[in-house]
Motif scaffolding. Structure first.
Motif, PDB file in Angstrom:
ATOM      1  N   ASP A 219       0.950  -1.196  -0.182  1.00 28.87           N
ATOM      2  CA  ASP A 219       0.133   0.010   0.101  1.00 28.87           C
ATOM      3  C   ASP A 219       0.884   1.290   0.095  1.00 28.87           C
ATOM      4  OD1 ASP A 219      -2.003  -1.732   0.129  1.00 28.87           O
ATOM      5  OD2 ASP A 219      -2.027  -1.867   2.480  1.00 28.87           O
ATOM      6  N   VAL A 220       2.447   1.333   0.024  1.00 20.34           N
ATOM      7  CA  VAL A 220       3.208   2.244   0.177  1.00 20.34           C
ATOM      8  C   VAL A 220       2.814   3.575  -0.813  1.00 20.34           C
ATOM      9  CG1 VAL A 220       5.596   3.061  -0.061  1.00 20.34           C
ATOM     10  CG2 VAL A 220       4.942   1.129   1.180  1.00 20.34           C
ATOM     11  N   ALA A 221       2.640   3.287  -2.223  1.00 22.57           N
ATOM     12  CA  ALA A 221       2.488   4.169  -3.198  1.00 22.57           C
ATOM     13  C   ALA A 221       1.171   5.112  -2.926  1.00 22.57           C
ATOM     14  CB  ALA A 221       2.502   3.703  -4.396  1.00 22.57           C
ATOM     15  N   GLY A 222       0.112   4.307  -2.489  1.00 19.47           N
ATOM     16  CA  GLY A 222      -1.297   4.708  -2.291  1.00 19.47           C
ATOM     17  C   GLY A 222      -1.015   5.784  -1.273  1.00 19.47           C
ATOM     18  N   HIS A 223      -0.493   5.592   0.000  1.00 15.76           N
ATOM     19  CA  HIS A 223      -0.238   6.607   1.032  1.00 15.76           C
ATOM     20  C   HIS A 223       0.661   7.608   0.641  1.00 15.76           C
ATOM     21  CE1 HIS A 223      -2.269   3.882   4.263  1.00 15.76           C
ATOM     22  NE2 HIS A 223      -1.816   2.834   3.654  1.00 15.76           N
ATOM     23  N   VAL A 224       1.718   7.380  -0.206  1.00 16.68           N
ATOM     24  CA  VAL A 224       2.575   8.504  -0.638  1.00 16.68           C
ATOM     25  C   VAL A 224       1.735   9.374  -1.211  1.00 16.68           C
ATOM     26  CG1 VAL A 224       4.394   9.050  -1.610  1.00 16.68           C
ATOM     27  CG2 VAL A 224       4.462   7.063  -0.207  1.00 16.68           C
ATOM     28  N   ARG A 225       0.918   9.050  -2.194  1.00 14.81           N
ATOM     29  CA  ARG A 225       0.273   9.998  -3.050  1.00 14.81           C
ATOM     30  C   ARG A 225      -0.902  10.539  -2.443  1.00 14.81           C
ATOM     31  NH1 ARG A 225       1.152  10.060  -8.150  1.00 14.81           N
ATOM     32  NH2 ARG A 225       2.506   8.363  -9.114  1.00 14.81           N
ATOM     33  N   ARG A 226      -1.682  10.010  -1.422  1.00 14.84           N
ATOM     34  CA  ARG A 226      -2.815  10.521  -0.607  1.00 14.84           C
ATOM     35  C   ARG A 226      -2.288  11.638   0.551  1.00 14.84           C
ATOM     36  NH1 ARG A 226      -4.653   6.380   1.548  1.00 14.84           N
ATOM     37  NH2 ARG A 226      -3.900   6.779   3.639  1.00 14.84           N
ATOM     38  N   ASP A 227      -1.077  11.155   1.259  1.00 17.30           N
ATOM     39  CA  ASP A 227      -0.621  12.153   2.253  1.00 17.30           C
ATOM     40  C   ASP A 227       0.745  12.982   2.043  1.00 17.30           C
ATOM     41  OD1 ASP A 227      -2.617  11.059   3.825  1.00 17.30           O
ATOM     42  OD2 ASP A 227      -1.674   9.450   4.690  1.00 17.30           O
ATOM     43  N   ARG A 228       1.138  12.616   0.770  1.00 17.66           N
ATOM     44  CA  ARG A 228       2.230  13.382   0.186  1.00 17.66           C
ATOM     45  C   ARG A 228       3.521  13.606   1.208  1.00 17.66           C
ATOM     46  NH1 ARG A 228       0.035  18.735  -2.884  1.00 17.66           N
ATOM     47  NH2 ARG A 228       2.169  18.343  -3.810  1.00 17.66           N
ATOM     48  N   TYR A 229       4.005  12.368   1.543  1.00 16.17           N
ATOM     49  CA  TYR A 229       5.332  12.256   2.115  1.00 16.17           C
ATOM     50  C   TYR A 229       6.495  12.561   1.285  1.00 16.17           C
ATOM     51  CZ  TYR A 229       2.255   9.536   5.573  1.00 16.17           C
ATOM     52  OH  TYR A 229       1.394   9.024   6.284  1.00 16.17           O
ATOM     53  N   ARG A 230       7.321  13.132   1.959  1.00 13.75           N
ATOM     54  CA  ARG A 230       8.632  13.703   1.130  1.00 13.75           C
ATOM     55  C   ARG A 230       9.589  12.637   0.826  1.00 13.75           C
ATOM     56  NH1 ARG A 230      10.272  15.896  -1.417  1.00 13.75           N
ATOM     57  NH2 ARG A 230      11.464  17.436  -1.071  1.00 13.75           N
ATOM     58  N   VAL A 231       9.661  11.469   1.779  1.00  5.39           N
ATOM     59  CA  VAL A 231      10.664  10.427   1.493  1.00  5.39           C
ATOM     60  C   VAL A 231       9.839   9.193   1.871  1.00  5.39           C
ATOM     61  CG1 VAL A 231      12.800   9.523   2.577  1.00  5.39           C
ATOM     62  CG2 VAL A 231      12.584  11.931   2.618  1.00  5.39           C
ATOM     63  N   VAL A 232      10.257   8.089   1.245  1.00  2.54           N
ATOM     64  CA  VAL A 232       9.800   6.819   1.124  1.00  2.54           C
ATOM     65  C   VAL A 232      11.106   6.053   1.718  1.00  2.54           C
ATOM     66  CG1 VAL A 232       8.727   4.799   0.239  1.00  2.54           C
ATOM     67  CG2 VAL A 232       7.906   6.926  -0.355  1.00  2.54           C
ATOM     68  N   ALA A 233      11.333   5.610   2.816  1.00  6.12           N
ATOM     69  CA  ALA A 233      12.438   5.046   3.503  1.00  6.12           C
ATOM     70  C   ALA A 233      12.351   3.556   3.277  1.00  6.12           C
ATOM     71  CB  ALA A 233      12.928   5.308   4.692  1.00  6.12           C
ATOM     72  N   VAL A 234      12.640   2.767   2.448  1.00  3.05           N
ATOM     73  CA  VAL A 234      12.552   1.117   2.300  1.00  3.05           C
ATOM     74  C   VAL A 234      13.750   0.559   3.003  1.00  3.05           C
ATOM     75  CG1 VAL A 234      12.358  -0.698   0.642  1.00  3.05           C
ATOM     76  CG2 VAL A 234      11.614   1.511  -0.036  1.00  3.05           C
ATOM     77  N   THR A 235      13.196  -0.073   4.104  1.00  7.56           N
ATOM     78  CA  THR A 235      14.051  -0.941   5.048  1.00  7.56           C
ATOM     79  C   THR A 235      14.172  -2.031   4.641  1.00  7.56           C
ATOM     80  OG1 THR A 235      12.696  -1.178   6.653  1.00  7.56           O
ATOM     81  CG2 THR A 235      13.954   0.913   6.657  1.00  7.56           C
ATOM     82  N   PRO A 236      15.112  -3.108   4.893  1.00  8.98           N
ATOM     83  CA  PRO A 236      15.088  -4.622   4.487  1.00  8.98           C
ATOM     84  C   PRO A 236      14.047  -5.423   4.909  1.00  8.98           C
ATOM     85  CG  PRO A 236      17.366  -3.725   5.281  1.00  8.98           C
ATOM     86  CD  PRO A 236      16.441  -2.644   5.607  1.00  8.98           C
ATOM     87  N   ASP A 237      13.427  -6.221   4.177  1.00  2.00           N
ATOM     88  CA  ASP A 237      12.362  -6.988   4.491  1.00  2.00           C
ATOM     89  C   ASP A 237      12.359  -8.042   3.239  1.00  2.00           C
ATOM     90  OD1 ASP A 237       9.279  -7.937   4.201  1.00  2.00           O
ATOM     91  OD2 ASP A 237       9.563  -7.291   5.985  1.00  2.00           O
ATOM     92  N   PRO A 238      11.998  -9.255   3.584  1.00  2.00           N
ATOM     93  CA  PRO A 238      11.647 -10.345   2.551  1.00  2.00           C
ATOM     94  C   PRO A 238      11.105  -9.981   1.536  1.00  2.00           C
ATOM     95  CG  PRO A 238      12.079 -11.432   4.515  1.00  2.00           C
ATOM     96  CD  PRO A 238      11.841  -9.875   5.123  1.00  2.00           C
ATOM     97  N   HIS A 239      10.036  -9.293   1.817  1.00  2.00           N
ATOM     98  CA  HIS A 239       8.883  -8.676   0.796  1.00  2.00           C
ATOM     99  C   HIS A 239       9.704  -8.079  -0.248  1.00  2.00           C
ATOM    100  CE1 HIS A 239       5.121  -7.008  -0.916  1.00  2.00           C
ATOM    101  NE2 HIS A 239       5.936  -6.025  -0.921  1.00  2.00           N
TER     102      HIS A 239
END
Length: 492
Positions: A219-239
């Protein structure tokens, strides 16, 4: 926001409700800060070139418009053009890290080269004045102005303002580590406002270290476009497979968000990391750390010349301190101790004596009171420290004689802390990498809290210096050492 009745150029960024305005408030202060930097660079450059032009041009008034006027305004336009081309005003580098000053220096060096080529073409006899006086003066003035703006920005960030809203996406453990780091170092400008994990929120209002869990990783992209975060920090995860990361990058196109991916090699950074495209695949290439070569030779020259200059500069102070130490308690002015240097070679370190005579013999009696982390022995209120010694330790004046160690080559101006032989003997294979370089008069350990740091953090900082060393990093450490000495944090 008002400060003393005057509106601050850096408005606060607060955590608003999810209504699409969060990114807008961050953009506002970023643009204002960028305009403030551009204005300060322009005014500083104009001040320098007009001062030089008016002072020297007044002696040649007949040719002012023909020669001095052209050089004055031509230099101003050239510097501003090279700053633009070098992307020295890019918002991503303003306000943090050494990259901002590296780009500024590269732009001014380019301006100096263009001036030199232009002077040769025009056979101008006055071009040396602009290359060797005007450009360095512009560099000093603009860097000072930027540093003052950065200090003000960092004060705002410590108060919770002027922070970039971050959406962290990864495993709970790695996201929690990111939240901890951003809170510990607010001057870096990140504030984690929301979290996405593999499973998402199990209950309404679920939080991770006080930060709301708003959704799953998909759901990351949807939340970014709705709430307009300036940074998306992707941390390690098997996903996070390569395909999913690429799809996330595509979905973020057109938004104001910057996507940042944390690599597995967390402690390797700076000039050793390179992104190369091999067979159409982006690869993160990690080069070997440099322990020899041209840059190390330059570091050696800077160490010798810098220590010699500082010895001359501080000679009156060191003479006064030596007399005060002698007058305060019995014993010599200097304290000599064996330490371990590069490649495990021992040397004798010099310091001003800050303890009573025979303090080493009394250490065993105080072993149960040790407050030092790991292998370090430290006491906040050590009964062996003299009255003068307490002041010398508070402001690190007792370490000035180590400049002679730097001059003779057993130490460097910047490097890991020089360990005692018994400390070195207890090192494991990983920690022994600290001995691959010369120990330093100052270093990451000294500017990050010194004796207040946990042992693991102190070791991590020393190893990071060994792995990521560069001349630019040395410059930043030397600059920050002055502030660390004035505040005296962890010095006892």
């Amino acid at each position: 926001m008002q400060q003393g009745g005057v509106a601050s150029p850096f408005p606060p960024t607060r955590r608003p409700p999810a209504n699409g305005t969060l990114g807008q408030s961050a953009n506002d202060w970023e643009q204002r800060y960028r305009r403030a930097v551009i204005t300060s660079d322009t005014l500083a450059t104009a001040l320098v070139v007009l001062s030089i032009g008016n002072f020297f041009g007044a002696r040649d008034a007949a040719n002012w418009h023909e020669k001095w006027g052209i050089l004055t305004f031509g230099t101003e336009l050239l510097v501003l053009a090279t700053l633009t081309v070098s992307r020295a005003w890019a918002p991503a580098v303003l306000g943090q890290g050494a990259e901002e000053f590296r780009r500024l220096g590269r732009a001014l060096f380019t301006a100096a080269v263009v001036l030199a080529l232009g002077g040769i073409a025009l056979t101008s006899r006055n071009i040396k004045l602009w290359i060797f006086v005007a450009i360095p003066a512009i560099g000093l003035t603009t860097m000072t102005a930027r540093y003052l703006l950065r200090l003000r920005l960092h004060r705002q960030r410590k108060e919770g303002h002027c922070l970039r809203p971050v959406l962290a996406a990864g495993s709970p453990a790695t996201v929690r580590d990111l939240i901890t780091r951003t809170r510990k170092f607010p001057h870096l400008g990140w504030r984690v406002d929301a979290v996405c994990t593999t499973d998402g929120p199990r209950l309404d209002g679920e939080e991770l270290d006080g930060v709301p869990v708003v959704g799953q990783l998909a759901d990351v992209a949807g939340h970014v476009r709705r709430d307009r975060y300036r940074v998306v920090a992707v941390t390690p995860d098997p996903h996070w497979s390569p395909d999913r990361l690429q799809r996330l990058a595509w979905n973020l196109e057109g938004s104001d968000a910057e996507m940042v991916v944390a690599p597995v090699l967390m402690e390797v950074a700076g000039p050793r990391l390179h992104v190369d495209a091999v067979l159409g695949i982006p690869l993160l290439r990690v080069s070997m750390p440099t322990f020899t070569g041209g840059r190390r030779a330059v570091k050696g020259v800077v160490d010798r010349l810098g220590s010699a200059l500082l010895i001359v500069l501080f000679a009156p102070l060191m003479l006064l301190v030596g007399l005060l130490v002698l007058a305060d308690s019995r014993g010599g002015a200097f304290y000599r101790q064996r330490r371990v240097g590069k490649d495990g070679r021992e040397f004798t370190i010099l310091k001003f004596r800050t303890m009573v005579a025979g303090a080493d013999r009394a250490r065993a009696e105080l072993a149960d009171l040790n407050e030092g982390a790991g292998l370090l022995f430290k006491l906040r209120r050590d009964p062996r420290v003299t009255r003068v010694g307490a002041v010398l330790r508070r402001y690190s004046i007792d370490e000035l004689p180590q400049l002679f160690n730097v001059l003779t080559g057993s130490m460097s101006l910047v490097g890991p802390r020089p360990p005692l032989p018994e400390e070195s003997a207890a090192y494991g294979p990983d920690i022994r990498r600290r001995l691959l370089v010369k120990p330093g008069l100052t270093g990451l350990w000294q500017i990050s809290g010194r004796s207040d740091l946990p042992w693991e953090e102190a070791v991590r900082l020393d190893l990071r210096y060994v792995e990521d060393w560069s001349l630019a990093l040395d410059t930043v450490i030397l600059w920050k050492t002055l502030r660390a000495v004035l505040y005296g944090q962890g010095a006892y």
